[in-house]
Design a protein around this motif. Sequence first.
Motif, mmCIF file in Angstrom:
data_model
loop_
_atom_site.group_PDB
_atom_site.id
_atom_site.type_symbol
_atom_site.label_atom_id
_atom_site.label_comp_id
_atom_site.label_asym_id
_atom_site.label_seq_id
_atom_site.Cartn_x
_atom_site.Cartn_y
_atom_site.Cartn_z
ATOM 1 N N MET A 1 0.832 -1.188 0.000
ATOM 2 C CA MET A 1 0.000 0.000 0.000
ATOM 3 C C MET A 1 0.873 1.246 0.000
ATOM 4 N N HIS A 2 0.490 2.218 -0.780
ATOM 5 C CA HIS A 2 1.230 3.475 -0.861
ATOM 6 C C HIS A 2 0.546 4.541 -0.009
ATOM 7 N N LEU A 3 1.352 5.195 0.816
ATOM 8 C CA LEU A 3 0.878 6.283 1.656
ATOM 9 C C LEU A 3 1.629 7.548 1.261
ATOM 10 N N LEU A 4 0.925 8.664 1.233
ATOM 11 C CA LEU A 4 1.532 9.959 0.952
ATOM 12 C C LEU A 4 1.677 10.705 2.271
ATOM 13 N N VAL A 5 2.906 11.074 2.617
ATOM 14 C CA VAL A 5 3.177 11.819 3.847
ATOM 15 C C VAL A 5 3.598 13.230 3.460
ATOM 16 N N VAL A 6 2.825 14.218 3.931
ATOM 17 C CA VAL A 6 3.084 15.625 3.623
ATOM 18 C C VAL A 6 3.470 16.323 4.926
ATOM 19 N N GLU A 7 4.735 16.702 5.017
ATOM 20 C CA GLU A 7 5.268 17.300 6.251
ATOM 21 C C GLU A 7 6.441 18.192 5.867
ATOM 22 N N VAL B 1 -0.925 19.997 9.400
ATOM 23 C CA VAL B 1 -1.919 21.051 9.209
ATOM 24 C C VAL B 1 -1.241 22.344 8.768
ATOM 25 N N GLY B 2 -0.107 22.649 9.353
ATOM 26 C CA GLY B 2 0.599 23.890 9.046
ATOM 27 C C GLY B 2 1.696 23.676 8.029
ATOM 28 N N LEU B 3 1.346 23.784 6.754
ATOM 29 C CA LEU B 3 2.337 23.664 5.684
ATOM 30 C C LEU B 3 2.722 25.064 5.215
ATOM 31 N N PRO B 4 3.910 25.212 4.630
ATOM 32 C CA PRO B 4 4.365 26.559 4.259
ATOM 33 C C PRO B 4 3.574 27.204 3.121
ATOM 34 N N ASP B 5 2.971 26.395 2.246
ATOM 35 C CA ASP B 5 2.321 26.966 1.068
ATOM 36 C C ASP B 5 0.802 26.815 1.051
ATOM 37 N N MET B 6 0.238 26.119 2.053
ATOM 38 C CA MET B 6 -1.210 25.911 2.075
ATOM 39 C C MET B 6 -1.578 25.257 3.400
ATOM 40 N N ARG B 7 -2.743 25.572 3.913
ATOM 41 C CA ARG B 7 -3.229 24.890 5.116
ATOM 42 C C ARG B 7 -3.532 23.436 4.777
ATOM 43 N N GLY B 8 -3.305 22.559 5.717
ATOM 44 C CA GLY B 8 -3.578 21.147 5.511
ATOM 45 C C GLY B 8 -5.027 20.863 5.173
ATOM 46 N N ALA C 1 -11.104 16.325 -3.909
ATOM 47 C CA ALA C 1 -11.669 16.670 -5.216
ATOM 48 C C ALA C 1 -11.051 15.788 -6.308
ATOM 49 N N LEU C 2 -9.760 15.477 -6.150
ATOM 50 C CA LEU C 2 -9.065 14.633 -7.116
ATOM 51 C C LEU C 2 -9.318 13.145 -6.874
ATOM 52 N N ARG C 3 -9.417 12.779 -5.604
ATOM 53 C CA ARG C 3 -9.569 11.374 -5.205
ATOM 54 C C ARG C 3 -10.613 11.310 -4.086
ATOM 55 N N PRO C 4 -11.875 11.251 -4.452
ATOM 56 C CA PRO C 4 -12.963 11.372 -3.474
ATOM 57 C C PRO C 4 -12.957 10.347 -2.337
ATOM 58 N N LEU C 5 -12.381 9.182 -2.545
ATOM 59 C CA LEU C 5 -12.401 8.145 -1.514
ATOM 60 C C LEU C 5 -11.102 8.069 -0.705
ATOM 61 N N LEU C 6 -10.154 8.944 -0.973
ATOM 62 C CA LEU C 6 -8.865 8.891 -0.296
ATOM 63 C C LEU C 6 -9.002 9.246 1.183
ATOM 64 N N PRO C 7 -8.622 8.328 2.080
ATOM 65 C CA PRO C 7 -8.616 8.678 3.502
ATOM 66 C C PRO C 7 -7.537 9.730 3.782
ATOM 67 N N VAL C 8 -7.847 10.650 4.698
ATOM 68 C CA VAL C 8 -6.924 11.719 5.070
ATOM 69 C C VAL C 8 -6.725 11.688 6.583
ATOM 70 N N LEU C 9 -5.451 11.739 6.984
ATOM 71 C CA LEU C 9 -5.083 11.786 8.399
ATOM 72 C C LEU C 9 -4.285 13.063 8.631
ATOM 73 N N PHE C 10 -4.821 13.946 9.469
ATOM 74 C CA PHE C 10 -4.112 15.165 9.844
ATOM 75 C C PHE C 10 -3.220 14.874 11.040
ATOM 76 N N ALA C 11 -2.038 15.485 11.045
ATOM 77 C CA ALA C 11 -1.134 15.423 12.184
ATOM 78 C C ALA C 11 -0.856 16.858 12.613
ATOM 79 N N SER C 12 -1.090 17.142 13.897
ATOM 80 C CA SER C 12 -0.887 18.519 14.355
ATOM 81 C C SER C 12 -0.530 18.556 15.830
ATOM 82 N N GLY C 13 0.331 19.474 16.160
ATOM 83 C CA GLY C 13 0.644 19.738 17.557
ATOM 84 C C GLY C 13 -0.399 20.642 18.199
ATOM 85 N N TYR C 14 -1.332 21.105 17.391
ATOM 86 C CA TYR C 14 -2.389 21.999 17.869
ATOM 87 C C TYR C 14 -3.744 21.419 17.503
ATOM 88 N N ALA C 15 -3.947 20.154 17.827
ATOM 89 C CA ALA C 15 -5.145 19.419 17.415
ATOM 90 C C ALA C 15 -6.439 20.103 17.850
#
Length: 116
Positions: free
Chosen positions: A1-7, A54-61, A70-84
């Motif tokens: 399984m492929h996971l995308l990590v944005v940090e 949640v806090g990315l330099p170019d866009m809010r999470g 919008a691109l992948r309607p069924l894609l699960p999303v997991l937010f990671a934040s120090g300010y949950a």
Amino acid sequence: MHLLVVEDDDIVRMLMVEVLADLGYEVIEAQDATTALRVLEDASQALALMMTDVGLPDMRGEELAHRARALRPLLPVLFASGYAENVNVPEGMHMISKPFGIDQLRDKVMQILTPP
């Protein structure tokens, strides 16, 4: 399984990728939303989950999550934040609070990816 990590924090991203790879996942890294959107726009790239800060330099999470859905309607999303407590998690999406342990990350990802 492929996971995308944005940090945007290189060390945090490296640790998350390492933990997820050790759990047997193939991990694609993105340091910002722009890079993540390029991955999301590539229809040939299968993704089982996107985990984003949640806090990315170019866009809010949250905005990235909406664009991802919008691109992948069924894609699960997991937010990671120090300010949950300050994050408005959209319906059908998930949250994990930083700092989190390896077991917490494993359990959360497995909970999301394992159908009920």
